[in-house]
Design a protein around this motif. Structure first.
Motif, short mmCIF file in Angstrom:
data_model
loop_
_atom_site.label_atom_id
_atom_site.label_comp_id
_atom_site.label_asym_id
_atom_site.label_seq_id
_atom_site.Cartn_x
_atom_site.Cartn_y
_atom_site.Cartn_z
N HIS A 1 0.84 -1.21 0.00
CA HIS A 1 0.00 0.00 0.00
C HIS A 1 0.87 1.25 0.00
O HIS A 1 0.59 2.23 -0.71
N GLY A 2 1.95 1.22 0.79
CA GLY A 2 2.85 2.37 0.87
C GLY A 2 3.55 2.67 -0.45
O GLY A 2 3.72 3.85 -0.81
N GLU B 1 1.15 4.34 -2.80
CA GLU B 1 0.95 5.75 -2.46
C GLU B 1 2.02 6.65 -3.08
O GLU B 1 1.77 7.82 -3.37
N LYS B 2 3.22 6.10 -3.29
CA LYS B 2 4.33 6.87 -3.86
C LYS B 2 4.41 6.75 -5.38
O LYS B 2 5.28 7.36 -6.00
N THR C 1 -5.54 -3.22 -0.95
CA THR C 1 -5.27 -2.22 -1.99
C THR C 1 -6.44 -1.99 -2.94
O THR C 1 -6.49 -0.96 -3.62
#
Length: 355
Positions: free
Chosen positions: A265-266, A269-270, A304
């Motif tokens: 998920h992180g 996000e990027k 996600t």
């Protein structure tokens, strides 16, 4: 002209924390053995390597120790890693061991230059003529059949023994990546801790691995399963036989698998929005032995909202990708592209298409 290539002078090695896989052009994967070495401490000699050494884990007398020379995707024991590599290279080459091969070895995306140099030096000392280093997510993507040369985002989650590598790839390069030191070994450790805490029984690494493979789960099963286990009762000190259920495995592994889902998920996000849209359409590709844990793809998908799929022959993807990499290197290519990406991935896929 005599072509050494057809005789396996070029080798791709997936130097994994749990397993070593060796790929030779024209033959595919020729070795698939555990990254374990048995050593006699009195004489400092190697007694066994691979599967034979794995069978000794937890069952050796005082003077013999079975060790795993790689931890969390990097070398923890340089000399033993070198000897292990030498053994596998000679075994793969067979009667052609007089030929010094060119070898491609994969490493986690987060390794430092010092750790990368250690892998390169150990491989060279083990008998390589030339050594090429490739990052695991790139190798996994190539091995799973993704055409990463296109201007289109692809997401790969490679869950090995020591590390989980997550990467978004486009135009043959890594756009966003993250390496997490939680993977198959952590699953085993979590199971051992849980069994000790809940049942007051100590089990070994092999038993924990069997539990993980047979009834381990990251997402609730519709039909629960169970398995009989033997261990040592910590209160009486005597052997004990008991039953472990998949619901218990879900509880034991919850923290580790949640960390992996959160890391995916992180990375999303990027990820630049255009590439994120591509990934939403194409899905997330999972590779590595850890991706075979029941329900891990479902967990990532629920976290996600993007379809997650386990690649065909997920365990071999990195080794196959490393092998295809060395095949391209051996054929030669644009040096500027090699310098930029490690090799011309677009060229690799064009050559495959043309042939």
């Amino acid at each position: 002209m005599f072509n050494f290539m057809s005789f396996g002078e070029n080798i791709g090695i997936d130097l994994g924390t749990a397993t070593v896989l060796v790929y030779i052009k024209g033959q595919g994967i020729v070795i698939r053995e555990p990254s374990v070495v048995a050593i006699d401490k009195d004489t400092n000699t190697i007694l066994a390597v691979g599967e034979e050494a794995r069978r000794m884990l937890g069952r050796t007398p005082g003077n013999i120790v079975a060790i795993r020379p790689l931890r969390e995707g990097v070398i923890s024991n340089y000399e033993v890693t070198e000897k292990m590599l030498q053994y596998f290279i000679e075994k793969a080459m067979g009667k052609r061991s007089f030929v010094k091969p060119t070898i491609a070895v994969c490493v986690p995306s987060s390794v430092t230059e010092v750790e990368k140099r250690a892998v390169e030096d150990a491989t060279r000392q083990a008998g390589a003529r030339r050594v090429h280093i490739i990052e695991e997510p790139i190798a996994a993507a190539i091995g799973s059949g993704i055409d990463i040369s296109r201007a289109c985002g692809s997401m790969v989650v490679d869950i090995g023994g020591g590390t989980t590598d997550i990467a978004v790839i486009s135009l043959g390069g890594t756009v966003v990546s993250y390496s997490l030191k939680i993977a198959g070994d952590n699953f085993d450790d979590a199971i051992i801790r849980y069994i000790r805490k809940k049942h007051n029984v100590l089990i070994g690494e092999r038993t924990a691995e069997d539990l993980k493979i047979k009834i381990g789960t990251a997402f609730e099963r519709t039909i629960p399963v169970s398995m009989d286990v033997r261990g040592r009762n910590l209160i009486t000190g005597l052997p004990k036989n008991f039953t472990v259920t998949s619901d218990e495995m879900l509880e034991a592994l919850q923290e580790s698998v949640a960390a992996i889902a959160e890391a995916v998920h992180g990375v999303l996000e990027k990820t630049p929005p255009e590439l994120a849209a591509d990934i939403y359409e194409r899905g997330i590709v999972m590779t590595g032995g850890g991706s075979l844990l029941y329900g891990l793809d479902k967990l990532i998908q629920s976290r996600t909202g993007i379809h997650a799929m386990v690649a065909e022959d997920a365990v071999s993807c990195v080794a196959i990708g490393t092998g295809r990499y060395i095949e391209f290197i051996s054929e030669g290519g644009d040096e500027e592209q090699k310098e930029k990406h490690g090799f011309d991935i677009g060229g690799l896929f064009r050559k495959k298409t043309e042939s």
